[in-house]
Design a protein around this motif. Sequence first.
Motif: not given
Length: 335
Positions: A96-104, A39-44, A7-14, A120-124
């Motif tokens: 920040g909320e998105a990054a948390y949801q990806f990890i959870a 685990v992330g957002d397909a549109g992003r 599972a690869i988390t997308m990290g902070d989408p920005a 995990t990809a990086p978060l802020s």
Amino acid sequence: MIRPTIAITMGDPAGIGPEIIMKALAHAEVQALCRPLVVGDAGRLRQAGEIVGSRVPVDALTEVGEADFDTGAVQCIDLKVVPADLPFGQVSPVGGEAAYQFIAKAVELVQAGEAGGICTAPLSKEALHAAGHKFPGHTEMLAHLTGTPEVSMMLVSPKLRVIHVTTHIGLIDAIAKIEPGLVERVIARGHAVLVKAGIANPKIGVCAINPHAGESGLFGHGEEAEKITPAVEACRARGWDVRGPLPADTLFFLAGRGDYDMVVAMYHDQGHGPIKVLGLEAGVNITVGLPVIRTSVDHGTAFDIAGKGVADERSLMEALRQAVDLAPKAAPAST
């Protein structure tokens, strides 16, 4: 060999996470190595694909059972939490909320047996805090989500492995926190990882806190004798090849040329500095002590270059290799 699902988390989408994921998953060697599940957002991810010039399509999934890892498309558990107009390169509570949801969600998948590890990809940290999640970083958040009382951060590069006694706290606080029991537990966690990796009797060097390891009391206030030496002696009593406390500058030189299999650093910058001098593109962060496998890139969100298509994916590729090496070799429960 069965390819483990990672599972690869997308990290902070920005940040650069979406871009390095799209770049890394375009490499045939990554697809051959594992079954990568973002685990992330397909549109992003699709936006990031356009930015980096990738022709790899993105499949939006609601559950792991829908994934087809043989199509060549990026398989994404789509949480749909990133607005299409979220700008790259800016700190925000939304990111920040998105990054948390990806990890959870990734933790949930691994605990359910639907993935063999997390990369995990990086978060802020600033964005994470702005969203109300008061964790110093990934390591502490993963410990909370898995109910793990204590974990350690290990950084790995081709020439060096470093495990940390303390991480994201101030230097004065770190020195106060260091005590023999903690040092011994950190050494034990690192020793276990090395043995699992196939090093039967790893040689471990333990850093001192003070310059020249205190020089018999010339520097400091006896921290080495009080806080570190008892832990080293306890580990040696177990039959392990553990040496220290040693001057950090000398120890890192010796470890870099191959004399030690792992260095135990006392605080964040003592361990991070040597690893990052060797090159961010080759560094991998491993959380040691969790009930789930977790590896990460050894760099941040790089907001200054996010959205420009120039981010380097090599650290993510190496993190995926490390996750595969540590992941259970059986197939996930869902397949």
